[in-house]
Structure formats: C-alpha cells, structure tokens
Motif scaffolding. Structure first.
Motif, PDB file in Angstrom:
ATOM      1  N   MET A   1       0.864  -1.182   0.000  1.00 47.89           N
ATOM      2  CA  MET A   1       0.000   0.000   0.000  1.00 47.89           C
ATOM      3  C   MET A   1       0.894   1.224   0.000  1.00 47.89           C
ATOM      4  SD  MET A   1      -3.083   0.867   2.641  1.00 47.89           S
ATOM      5  CE  MET A   1      -2.183   0.564   4.151  1.00 47.89           C
ATOM      6  N   LYS A   2       0.724   2.114  -0.983  1.00 48.18           N
ATOM      7  CA  LYS A   2       1.620   3.263  -1.016  1.00 48.18           C
ATOM      8  C   LYS A   2       1.018   4.378  -1.866  1.00 48.18           C
ATOM      9  CE  LYS A   2       4.114   1.442  -4.971  1.00 48.18           C
ATOM     10  NZ  LYS A   2       5.360   1.061  -5.565  1.00 48.18           N
ATOM     11  N   PHE A   3       1.552   5.577  -1.633  1.00 44.01           N
ATOM     12  CA  PHE A   3       1.206   6.714  -2.471  1.00 44.01           C
ATOM     13  C   PHE A   3       1.919   6.564  -3.815  1.00 44.01           C
ATOM     14  CE2 PHE A   3      -1.200  10.098  -0.489  1.00 44.01           C
ATOM     15  CZ  PHE A   3      -1.178   9.787   0.866  1.00 44.01           C
ATOM     16  N   LEU A   4       1.158   6.686  -4.906  1.00 43.45           N
ATOM     17  CA  LEU A   4       1.773   6.706  -6.235  1.00 43.45           C
ATOM     18  C   LEU A   4       2.177   8.148  -6.562  1.00 43.45           C
ATOM     19  CD1 LEU A   4      -0.541   4.322  -8.313  1.00 43.45           C
ATOM     20  CD2 LEU A   4       1.574   3.787  -7.101  1.00 43.45           C
ATOM     21  N   ASP A   5       1.326   9.068  -6.146  1.00 48.04           N
ATOM     22  CA  ASP A   5       1.611  10.501  -6.216  1.00 48.04           C
ATOM     23  C   ASP A   5       0.828  11.156  -5.089  1.00 48.04           C
ATOM     24  OD1 ASP A   5      -0.514  10.424  -9.057  1.00 48.04           O
ATOM     25  OD2 ASP A   5      -1.080  11.265  -7.109  1.00 48.04           O
ATOM     26  N   LYS A   6       0.849  12.489  -4.989  1.00 49.51           N
ATOM     27  CA  LYS A   6       0.235  13.155  -3.828  1.00 49.51           C
ATOM     28  C   LYS A   6      -1.255  12.877  -3.699  1.00 49.51           C
ATOM     29  CE  LYS A   6       3.301  16.848  -2.559  1.00 49.51           C
ATOM     30  NZ  LYS A   6       3.819  18.161  -2.789  1.00 49.51           N
ATOM     31  N   LYS A   7      -1.918  12.530  -4.824  1.00 48.90           N
ATOM     32  CA  LYS A   7      -3.371  12.366  -4.773  1.00 48.90           C
ATOM     33  C   LYS A   7      -3.824  10.927  -5.011  1.00 48.90           C
ATOM     34  CE  LYS A   7      -4.664  17.037  -5.708  1.00 48.90           C
ATOM     35  NZ  LYS A   7      -5.875  17.809  -5.824  1.00 48.90           N
TER      36      LYS A   7
ATOM     37  N   ILE B   1      -3.396   6.713  -3.869  1.00 46.96           N
ATOM     38  CA  ILE B   1      -2.850   5.592  -3.097  1.00 46.96           C
ATOM     39  C   ILE B   1      -3.262   4.311  -3.807  1.00 46.96           C
ATOM     40  CG2 ILE B   1      -3.006   4.308  -0.924  1.00 46.96           C
ATOM     41  CD1 ILE B   1      -3.565   6.939   0.506  1.00 46.96           C
ATOM     42  N   LYS B   2      -2.333   3.380  -3.923  1.00 39.95           N
ATOM     43  CA  LYS B   2      -2.649   2.072  -4.510  1.00 39.95           C
ATOM     44  C   LYS B   2      -2.658   1.042  -3.380  1.00 39.95           C
ATOM     45  CE  LYS B   2      -1.663  -0.761  -8.524  1.00 39.95           C
ATOM     46  NZ  LYS B   2      -0.971  -2.032  -8.327  1.00 39.95           N
ATOM     47  N   VAL B   3      -3.760   0.285  -3.298  1.00 37.18           N
ATOM     48  CA  VAL B   3      -3.896  -0.745  -2.263  1.00 37.18           C
ATOM     49  C   VAL B   3      -4.187  -2.072  -2.946  1.00 37.18           C
ATOM     50  CG1 VAL B   3      -5.118  -1.419  -0.176  1.00 37.18           C
ATOM     51  CG2 VAL B   3      -4.941   0.980  -0.744  1.00 37.18           C
ATOM     52  N   ASP B   4      -3.234  -2.994  -2.837  1.00 33.64           N
ATOM     53  CA  ASP B   4      -3.434  -4.300  -3.475  1.00 33.64           C
ATOM     54  C   ASP B   4      -4.034  -5.307  -2.513  1.00 33.64           C
ATOM     55  OD1 ASP B   4      -0.481  -3.884  -5.489  1.00 33.64           O
ATOM     56  OD2 ASP B   4      -2.587  -3.777  -6.087  1.00 33.64           O
ATOM     57  N   ARG B   5      -4.901  -4.847  -1.663  1.00 31.48           N
ATOM     58  CA  ARG B   5      -5.498  -5.691  -0.625  1.00 31.48           C
ATOM     59  C   ARG B   5      -6.521  -6.629  -1.206  1.00 31.48           C
ATOM     60  NH1 ARG B   5      -8.510  -2.906   3.608  1.00 31.48           N
ATOM     61  NH2 ARG B   5      -9.560  -4.899   3.596  1.00 31.48           N
ATOM     62  N   GLU B   6      -6.762  -7.746  -0.490  1.00 33.80           N
ATOM     63  CA  GLU B   6      -7.897  -8.598  -0.787  1.00 33.80           C
ATOM     64  C   GLU B   6      -9.130  -7.804  -0.360  1.00 33.80           C
ATOM     65  OE1 GLU B   6      -5.553 -11.577  -2.198  1.00 33.80           O
ATOM     66  OE2 GLU B   6      -7.733 -11.686  -2.114  1.00 33.80           O
TER      67      GLU B   6
ATOM     68  N   ASP C   1     -15.800  -3.547   1.480  1.00 33.34           N
ATOM     69  CA  ASP C   1     -15.217  -2.877   0.305  1.00 33.34           C
ATOM     70  C   ASP C   1     -16.133  -3.050  -0.901  1.00 33.34           C
ATOM     71  OD1 ASP C   1     -12.022  -4.236   1.262  1.00 33.34           O
ATOM     72  OD2 ASP C   1     -12.815  -2.239   1.715  1.00 33.34           O
ATOM     73  N   LYS C   2     -16.645  -4.258  -1.077  1.00 30.41           N
ATOM     74  CA  LYS C   2     -17.503  -4.543  -2.244  1.00 30.41           C
ATOM     75  C   LYS C   2     -18.801  -3.757  -2.148  1.00 30.41           C
ATOM     76  CE  LYS C   2     -15.351  -8.986  -2.960  1.00 30.41           C
ATOM     77  NZ  LYS C   2     -15.403 -10.432  -2.753  1.00 30.41           N
ATOM     78  N   PHE C   3     -19.317  -3.644  -0.936  1.00 35.96           N
ATOM     79  CA  PHE C   3     -20.527  -2.839  -0.718  1.00 35.96           C
ATOM     80  C   PHE C   3     -20.260  -1.385  -1.122  1.00 35.96           C
ATOM     81  CE2 PHE C   3     -24.488  -1.621   1.149  1.00 35.96           C
ATOM     82  CZ  PHE C   3     -24.279  -0.445   1.846  1.00 35.96           C
ATOM     83  N   VAL C   4     -19.114  -0.880  -0.715  1.00 31.03           N
ATOM     84  CA  VAL C   4     -18.743   0.507  -1.033  1.00 31.03           C
ATOM     85  C   VAL C   4     -18.588   0.684  -2.546  1.00 31.03           C
ATOM     86  CG1 VAL C   4     -16.918   2.243  -0.812  1.00 31.03           C
ATOM     87  CG2 VAL C   4     -17.679   0.973   1.200  1.00 31.03           C
ATOM     88  N   LEU C   5     -17.842  -0.198  -3.171  1.00 34.88           N
ATOM     89  CA  LEU C   5     -17.575  -0.068  -4.610  1.00 34.88           C
ATOM     90  C   LEU C   5     -18.867  -0.149  -5.426  1.00 34.88           C
ATOM     91  CD1 LEU C   5     -14.310  -2.188  -4.749  1.00 34.88           C
ATOM     92  CD2 LEU C   5     -14.498   0.189  -5.469  1.00 34.88           C
ATOM     93  N   ASP C   6     -19.770  -1.044  -5.049  1.00 36.40           N
ATOM     94  CA  ASP C   6     -21.045  -1.173  -5.780  1.00 36.40           C
ATOM     95  C   ASP C   6     -21.874   0.089  -5.651  1.00 36.40           C
ATOM     96  OD1 ASP C   6     -21.586  -4.738  -5.051  1.00 36.40           O
ATOM     97  OD2 ASP C   6     -20.380  -3.716  -6.586  1.00 36.40           O
TER      98      ASP C   6
ATOM     99  N   ASN D   1      -7.463   9.591  -4.378  1.00 38.44           N
ATOM    100  CA  ASN D   1      -8.063   8.501  -5.137  1.00 38.44           C
ATOM    101  C   ASN D   1      -7.371   7.201  -4.709  1.00 38.44           C
ATOM    102  OD1 ASN D   1      -9.738   7.349  -7.065  1.00 38.44           O
ATOM    103  ND2 ASN D   1      -8.166   7.474  -8.649  1.00 38.44           N
ATOM    104  N   VAL D   2      -8.139   6.286  -4.125  1.00 37.83           N
ATOM    105  CA  VAL D   2      -7.553   5.012  -3.705  1.00 37.83           C
ATOM    106  C   VAL D   2      -7.858   3.974  -4.785  1.00 37.83           C
ATOM    107  CG1 VAL D   2      -7.549   3.205  -1.958  1.00 37.83           C
ATOM    108  CG2 VAL D   2      -7.853   5.590  -1.270  1.00 37.83           C
ATOM    109  N   ILE D   3      -6.806   3.405  -5.341  1.00 34.37           N
ATOM    110  CA  ILE D   3      -6.965   2.414  -6.411  1.00 34.37           C
ATOM    111  C   ILE D   3      -6.964   1.028  -5.783  1.00 34.37           C
ATOM    112  CG2 ILE D   3      -5.966   1.439  -8.515  1.00 34.37           C
ATOM    113  CD1 ILE D   3      -4.597   4.175  -8.965  1.00 34.37           C
ATOM    114  N   THR D   4      -8.093   0.321  -5.927  1.00 32.94           N
ATOM    115  CA  THR D   4      -8.164  -1.058  -5.428  1.00 32.94           C
ATOM    116  C   THR D   4      -8.233  -2.006  -6.625  1.00 32.94           C
ATOM    117  OG1 THR D   4     -10.572  -1.378  -5.374  1.00 32.94           O
ATOM    118  CG2 THR D   4      -9.592  -0.178  -3.526  1.00 32.94           C
TER     119      THR D   4
END
Lengths: 193, 66
Positions: free
Chosen positions: A1-7, A9-14, A19-24, A131-134
């Motif tokens: 999990m890390k910042f790619l740039d100031k705005k 974050i990339k999270v490669d979490r399961e 999370d699925k409720f939120v994304l839907d 922006n969190v990228i999952t």
C-alpha cells in the motif's frame, strides 16, 4: 500500500464484503454526483482492524430532480433508504443538513450515510481528495491530514483517536503535519462559530 | 519489525497495538495483512446479515427517528 503521487494511493489488498458494498454503491452514486468518503471507513480501507456499520459520504448538492434520479437508480439497483420511501421527504432532509441512509433492500447494516456538503469545511473536503486504487475500482477519500485532524480534534472518541493514530503510523513519511495543524485551527474556529 | 509492547492500561495497550499493526502492514504485502483484517470485517457483515434489524429499530438505536 503506497502513495503513487500526492493524490493517489494504490492498495493491493484482498477486498472484503464492506469494500464490495462501497464499490457497488459508489458506481451508482458517481453517475449522478461527485462524492468524498470521510470518517471510519477511510482508516478501515487503509488497514485499520475494526469494523463499521456505516460509511459516511459527502455528496455535492443536487437539485430535487437530480436527487430523484439518483434515488430511483439506487432503488432499481437493489437499495432502499432507511429513513423514508418518499423522495420529497428524503430531499427535504438533505436540504436541512440531515443525513439519509441507504442499505441493500431489507438490510440495515452496512449502510451509506449520505449528506450534502453544505458548510465550507465539508465543501473543502472535495479539495485535496485522494483517489484510492483497489483491485476492483477506485474510491475517493478525504485527505489523510483532514481525516487525522477531524478525528483527533473534533470527534475525539477513543475509537477516533485510534483511527487517527493508525493513519499517521502507516503513512508516517507522507503526512504533512503542518496541514493537520491548519485543519485543527479551522475545526476550532468552526466550533466557536 | 516492532514487537508488541504490553500497555500499562487498556488505552495504552490499544495504542501499542495500533503501532504494532501499522508496522506489520508496512512489513508485509497488502494481500497478507488484508486477509487477516478481512476475517474480522467479513464476520461482522455476516453477523449483521444473519441477525437482521428493522429500519425503525436501527434508526431508533442511532437516535435518528424523525
């Protein structure tokens, strides 16, 4: 999990059920308005070991017709509002600064607590969003400094202090403490007003 | 990686765990730590879905009956 740039974050979490409720839900929400997720879910998305029964979200103000469009789309997609079935009543709650809650039909938990961003502090939460990228989609959250300040200097419960500490510890190198202090001053000013 | 320091009281214990877990996150892949976190999150969601509460009861609990 890390910042790619100031705005970003990339999270490669399961991804979990929350999370699925939120994304839907946000897939539907963002067809109608802009949003920013605040509060407890932010720290959970970023690894905090606790659950939550709701996800707090600010949305940009909508006209009544546009809100009805959103509401109808949510209903069609299998959600219901816990507060009322009547769109007029729901819209009046939002205009009055109250929150309304959406969950999957016939369920109550988890639910999205939706509010219009009305005052300056809440409108400003759209600035400096992250922006969190999952693995299955992107989620817009408020800045980490704003999260920390809000939890530490406004909410202040033990749970909130722990949430703030978690974010601070995980993203130690990336946190701008000057910004936290600026938000602290804004929160104190807003409380006095 | 930091070791978990026992706290002198519950509050300190909890804060020490926060620091320990943050260190664990930073020293392990997202897949590894999230699998453990998800046991907790998913069990809470499953529990909520199994023991359903009515809308009225939930809003009453939250003090949000209007």
């Amino acid at each position: 999990m890390k910042f790619l740039d100031k705005k970003t974050i990339k999270v490669d979490r399961e991804l979990n059920e929350l999370d699925k409720f939120v994304l839907d839900f946000i897939k539907i929400l963002e067809k109608h308005t802009d949003y920013v997720i605040i509060s407890g879910y932010v720290s959970i998305l970023l690894g905090r070991t606790r659950g939550t029964e709701d996800i707090d979200v600010f949305i940009k103000g909508l006209s009544k017709n546009k809100f009805i469009g959103l509401y109808n789309n949510l209903k069609k997609s299998g959600y219901w509002c816990l507060n009322s079935e009547e769109s007029d009543e729901l819209y009046s709650y939002l205009i009055d600064g109250l929150a309304i809650r959406f969950a999957l039909k016939d369920e109550t938990i988890p639910n999205f607590e939706v509010k219009f961003a009305r005052n300056k502090l809440s409108k400003d939460s759209f600035n400096e969003r992250i922006n969190v990228i999952t693995k299955e989609g992107n989620i817009k959250i408020s800045s980490l400094e704003r999260q920390i300040a809000f939890k530490r200097y406004y909410l202040k419960s033990d749970k909130d202090l722990e949430d703030a500490k978690h974010i601070e510890e995980v993203f130690k190198k990336d946190i701008d403490h000057k910004k936290i202090n600026i938000f602290k001053d804004l929160i104190m000013k807003d409380e006095k007003a | 990686m930091k070791k978990l320091k026992p706290g002198k009281n519950n509050k300190e214990d909890r804060m020490n765990f926060i620091k320990y877990w943050a260190s664990y996150i930073k020293n392990n892949s997202d897949e590894v730590w999230s699998r453990q976190q998800n046991i907790l999150i998913n069990s809470q969601i499953q529990n909520a879905r199994y023991f359903k509460m009515s809308r009225k009861d939930y809003l009453d609990l939250k003090g949000e009956i209007r």
